[in-house]
Enzyme design. Structure first.
Site, PDB file in Angstrom:
ATOM      1  N   GLU A 126      -4.892  16.882  -9.261  1.00 53.20           N
ATOM      2  CA  GLU A 126      -5.447  17.325 -10.536  1.00 53.20           C
ATOM      3  C   GLU A 126      -6.956  17.488 -10.497  1.00 53.20           C
ATOM      4  O   GLU A 126      -7.694  16.936 -11.313  1.00 53.20           O
ATOM      5  CB  GLU A 126      -5.034  16.381 -11.674  1.00 53.20           C
ATOM      6  CG  GLU A 126      -5.173  17.051 -13.046  1.00 53.20           C
ATOM      7  CD  GLU A 126      -4.583  16.243 -14.180  1.00 53.20           C
ATOM      8  OE1 GLU A 126      -5.288  16.015 -15.166  1.00 53.20           O
ATOM      9  OE2 GLU A 126      -3.411  15.836 -14.064  1.00 53.20           O
TER      10      GLU A 126
ATOM     11  N   ARG B 137      -3.972  21.923 -11.994  1.00 52.96           N
ATOM     12  CA  ARG B 137      -2.944  21.014 -12.498  1.00 52.96           C
ATOM     13  C   ARG B 137      -3.258  20.509 -13.903  1.00 52.96           C
ATOM     14  O   ARG B 137      -2.346  20.139 -14.661  1.00 52.96           O
ATOM     15  CB  ARG B 137      -2.763  19.835 -11.540  1.00 52.96           C
ATOM     16  CG  ARG B 137      -1.625  18.903 -11.934  1.00 52.96           C
ATOM     17  CD  ARG B 137      -1.278  17.936 -10.834  1.00 52.96           C
ATOM     18  NE  ARG B 137      -0.222  17.020 -11.248  1.00 52.96           N
ATOM     19  CZ  ARG B 137       0.435  16.217 -10.422  1.00 52.96           C
ATOM     20  NH1 ARG B 137       0.160  16.226  -9.137  1.00 52.96           N
ATOM     21  NH2 ARG B 137       1.371  15.402 -10.884  1.00 52.96           N
TER      22      ARG B 137
ATOM     23  N   LYS C   6       6.211  23.724 -12.378  1.00 50.65           N
ATOM     24  CA  LYS C   6       5.405  22.549 -12.067  1.00 50.65           C
ATOM     25  C   LYS C   6       5.184  22.428 -10.564  1.00 50.65           C
ATOM     26  O   LYS C   6       4.083  22.103 -10.111  1.00 50.65           O
ATOM     27  CB  LYS C   6       6.056  21.275 -12.609  1.00 50.65           C
ATOM     28  CG  LYS C   6       5.174  20.051 -12.368  1.00 50.65           C
ATOM     29  CD  LYS C   6       5.480  18.899 -13.282  1.00 50.65           C
ATOM     30  CE  LYS C   6       4.441  17.797 -13.118  1.00 50.65           C
ATOM     31  NZ  LYS C   6       4.678  16.654 -14.018  1.00 50.65           N
TER      32      LYS C   6
ATOM     33  N   ASN D   7      -1.421  19.663 -18.909  1.00 47.29           N
ATOM     34  CA  ASN D   7      -1.721  18.751 -20.014  1.00 47.29           C
ATOM     35  C   ASN D   7      -1.940  19.490 -21.337  1.00 47.29           C
ATOM     36  O   ASN D   7      -2.530  18.930 -22.262  1.00 47.29           O
ATOM     37  CB  ASN D   7      -2.957  17.912 -19.674  1.00 47.29           C
ATOM     38  CG  ASN D   7      -2.692  16.946 -18.543  1.00 47.29           C
ATOM     39  OD1 ASN D   7      -1.721  16.202 -18.567  1.00 47.29           O
ATOM     40  ND2 ASN D   7      -3.550  16.966 -17.535  1.00 47.29           N
TER      41      ASN D   7
ATOM     42  N   HIS E 163      -1.628  17.585 -24.522  1.00 45.11           N
ATOM     43  CA  HIS E 163      -1.528  16.164 -24.212  1.00 45.11           C
ATOM     44  C   HIS E 163      -2.736  15.351 -24.661  1.00 45.11           C
ATOM     45  O   HIS E 163      -2.614  14.150 -24.892  1.00 45.11           O
ATOM     46  CB  HIS E 163      -1.287  15.968 -22.709  1.00 45.11           C
ATOM     47  CG  HIS E 163       0.116  16.285 -22.284  1.00 45.11           C
ATOM     48  ND1 HIS E 163       0.709  17.495 -22.539  1.00 45.11           N
ATOM     49  CD2 HIS E 163       1.030  15.544 -21.613  1.00 45.11           C
ATOM     50  CE1 HIS E 163       1.938  17.488 -22.042  1.00 45.11           C
ATOM     51  NE2 HIS E 163       2.164  16.323 -21.493  1.00 45.11           N
TER      52      HIS E 163
ATOM     53  N   ARG F 287       0.806  -1.227   0.000  1.00 45.42           N
ATOM     54  CA  ARG F 287       0.000   0.000   0.000  1.00 45.42           C
ATOM     55  C   ARG F 287       0.837   1.275   0.000  1.00 45.42           C
ATOM     56  O   ARG F 287       0.337   2.348   0.330  1.00 45.42           O
ATOM     57  CB  ARG F 287      -0.978   0.021   1.186  1.00 45.42           C
ATOM     58  CG  ARG F 287      -2.000  -1.119   1.165  1.00 45.42           C
ATOM     59  CD  ARG F 287      -3.099  -0.879   2.195  1.00 45.42           C
ATOM     60  NE  ARG F 287      -4.073  -1.941   2.151  1.00 45.42           N
ATOM     61  CZ  ARG F 287      -4.039  -3.037   2.905  1.00 45.42           C
ATOM     62  NH1 ARG F 287      -3.038  -3.214   3.752  1.00 45.42           N
ATOM     63  NH2 ARG F 287      -4.978  -3.950   2.808  1.00 45.42           N
TER      64      ARG F 287
ATOM     65  N   GLU G 189       8.529  19.741 -23.602  1.00 42.51           N
ATOM     66  CA  GLU G 189       7.894  19.988 -22.306  1.00 42.51           C
ATOM     67  C   GLU G 189       8.390  21.285 -21.679  1.00 42.51           C
ATOM     68  O   GLU G 189       7.656  21.962 -20.962  1.00 42.51           O
ATOM     69  CB  GLU G 189       8.137  18.811 -21.356  1.00 42.51           C
ATOM     70  CG  GLU G 189       7.408  17.529 -21.736  1.00 42.51           C
ATOM     71  CD  GLU G 189       5.927  17.541 -21.363  1.00 42.51           C
ATOM     72  OE1 GLU G 189       5.444  18.551 -20.804  1.00 42.51           O
ATOM     73  OE2 GLU G 189       5.245  16.538 -21.640  1.00 42.51           O
TER      74      GLU G 189
ATOM     75  N   HIS H 131       6.965  10.571 -26.702  1.00 38.54           N
ATOM     76  CA  HIS H 131       6.024  11.420 -25.972  1.00 38.54           C
ATOM     77  C   HIS H 131       6.274  12.907 -26.235  1.00 38.54           C
ATOM     78  O   HIS H 131       5.339  13.669 -26.510  1.00 38.54           O
ATOM     79  CB  HIS H 131       6.103  11.125 -24.477  1.00 38.54           C
ATOM     80  CG  HIS H 131       5.161  11.960 -23.660  1.00 38.54           C
ATOM     81  ND1 HIS H 131       3.794  11.876 -23.785  1.00 38.54           N
ATOM     82  CD2 HIS H 131       5.399  12.929 -22.733  1.00 38.54           C
ATOM     83  CE1 HIS H 131       3.217  12.737 -22.957  1.00 38.54           C
ATOM     84  NE2 HIS H 131       4.167  13.393 -22.322  1.00 38.54           N
TER      85      HIS H 131
ATOM     86  N   LYS I  79       2.738  11.657 -10.275  1.00 40.70           N
ATOM     87  CA  LYS I  79       1.873  10.856 -11.141  1.00 40.70           C
ATOM     88  C   LYS I  79       2.610   9.587 -11.549  1.00 40.70           C
ATOM     89  O   LYS I  79       3.729   9.641 -12.053  1.00 40.70           O
ATOM     90  CB  LYS I  79       1.503  11.636 -12.402  1.00 40.70           C
ATOM     91  CG  LYS I  79       0.338  12.583 -12.249  1.00 40.70           C
ATOM     92  CD  LYS I  79      -0.038  13.127 -13.625  1.00 40.70           C
ATOM     93  CE  LYS I  79      -1.256  13.985 -13.565  1.00 40.70           C
ATOM     94  NZ  LYS I  79      -1.615  14.507 -14.908  1.00 40.70           N
TER      95      LYS I  79
ATOM     96  N   HIS J 248      -1.628  12.156 -26.552  1.00 43.73           N
ATOM     97  CA  HIS J 248      -1.905  10.787 -26.103  1.00 43.73           C
ATOM     98  C   HIS J 248      -2.703  10.020 -27.143  1.00 43.73           C
ATOM     99  O   HIS J 248      -2.516   8.802 -27.319  1.00 43.73           O
ATOM    100  CB  HIS J 248      -2.652  10.816 -24.769  1.00 43.73           C
ATOM    101  CG  HIS J 248      -1.801  11.238 -23.615  1.00 43.73           C
ATOM    102  ND1 HIS J 248      -2.321  11.499 -22.362  1.00 43.73           N
ATOM    103  CD2 HIS J 248      -0.468  11.436 -23.517  1.00 43.73           C
ATOM    104  CE1 HIS J 248      -1.349  11.853 -21.552  1.00 43.73           C
ATOM    105  NE2 HIS J 248      -0.209  11.818 -22.228  1.00 43.73           N
TER     106      HIS J 248
END
Length: 359
Positions: free
Chosen positions: A238, A242, A228, A246, A249, A122, A186, A266, A144, A253
């Site tokens: 997010e 946040r 960031k 993206n 993105h 966990r 980025e 990417h 993330k 994606h």
């Protein structure tokens, strides 16, 4: 000189940016609370740096049990099967709840190793050791973690903040040119979404960045991480601001997924996606076409693609966008801009407009 960026919030941590950080065993070992350290790396990075990191850790903490595990290089390694394999290795290693995973590599390694750390018992500690520019300015910061499914990118994952991030800029000297350029996409993103002056700086220093001038790269990394950090400490999960990270993105994606993670990398896909997002912003009357032209010109100067790859079905790309994590109730939701430094989330964009923005 080592630059420091502190990330606040409910679980604060420090980003260190400088030359030679991977050999600082005392600094690395200071984040290990127990007796087990697993270094996760990939087939490209393992032979270059993994043994050195393990030796530095054990020299600083002779009682530490340290293992290195190597995954295949590339986005295809970010799978549920590979994730399960890492968990089995942690079990065979006898890793306890005070163990630490060191993610040594690019974004794929950071996402996969971080997700394994998030789930083992966990949640155990993770230290991010990014070795690509893209990972240094983006994926290693903010917690993330995820793996991909055939249906989409990063669909299975968790938020799991690192205990620390060490961005050793010496690793950028062995980075292939294509990967350096991918990271610069980025970097450009931060100027595009929140800092017009930074975008000006990137334009002025483009040649130095491409030439790998050490101080210029370190400055770009520190400024990107500071942007960031400021966002993620205010919105760690997010639920609001946040999402601005993206920018481009949703398009990116979709392209990566449709290409089966075997076409554009990417950063390249993000470069294309940002131009699509800028084009969509202009179509919706939020920005002027000149903004799109300026962004595309900078990305081209940095050696990045700006057009959707030939042969991709626009309808298939939109179908992937419907499954994007930013979509709500099947309605397309994009991060768009009103010009440099001014991004916002725009809900309920018509599919026809998204199709037209693909060019």
């Amino acid at each position: 000189m080592t630059r420091i960026v502190d990330v606040g919030g409910h679980a604060p941590y420090r980003i260190a940016i400088g030359d030679g950080l991977l050999s600082d065993g005392a600094a690395l070992a200071s984040h290990v609370r127990g007796r087990h350290a697993m270094i996760v790396s990939d087939a490209h990075v393992t032979p270059l740096y993994a043994r050195g990191v393990a030796d530095a850790l054990q020299a600083a903490n002779p009682g530490l049990r340290c293992m290195v595990t190597c995954i295949p290089a590339g986005e295809s390694a970010k799978s549920l099967d590979r994730f399960a394999e890492l968990l089995r290795e942690l079990a065979d290693f006898g890793a306890t709840r005070d163990a630490c995973v060191f993610a040594l590599g690019g974004g794929v390694v950071g996402d996969l190793a971080g997700f394994a750390a998030a789930c083992w018992m966990r949640g155990i500690d993770c230290v991010q050791l990014p070795t690509t520019l893209l990972a240094m300015v983006d994926s290693s910061v903010g917690g993330k973690t995820a793996v991909d499914l055939p249906q989409g990118k990063n669909l299975v994952g968790a938020f799991h903040l690192p205990r620390a991030v060490f961005a050793d800029t010496a690793t950028l000297r062995t980075l292939p040119d294509r990967e350096l350029r991918a990271g610069l996409a980025e970097v450009v993103k931060y100027g595009a979404i929140r800092d017009a002056a930074f975008l000006d700086w990137i334009e002025t220093h483009a040649d130095a960045l491409l030439a790998r001038d050490a101080d210029t790269l370190a400055e770009a990394i520190a400024r990107s991480c500071a942007h960031k950090a400021a966002i993620v400490e205010r919105d760690p999960f997010e639920r609001g601001e946040r999402a601005l990270l993206n920018f481009g993105h949703t398009f990116a994606h979709a392209i990566e997924t449709e290409q089966g993670y075997g076409g554009l990398n990417h950063g390249e896909a993000v470069a294309v996606g940002m131009v699509c997002a800028a084009r969509l912003s202009a179509r919706l009357g939020m920005a002027v076409a000149d903004d799109t032209q300026r962004l595309a010109a900078l990305l081209r100067r940095l050696g990045l693609p700006v057009d959707v790859p030939a042969g991709l079905d626009p309808a298939a790309l939109v179908a992937h966008m419907r499954l994007d994590k930013k979509a709500i109730a099947g309605r397309l939701r994009f991060v768009l801009w009103s010009g440099a430094g001014a991004a916002q989330v725009v809900p309920d964009v018509a599919e026809a407009e998204a199709l037209a923005a693909l060019g």
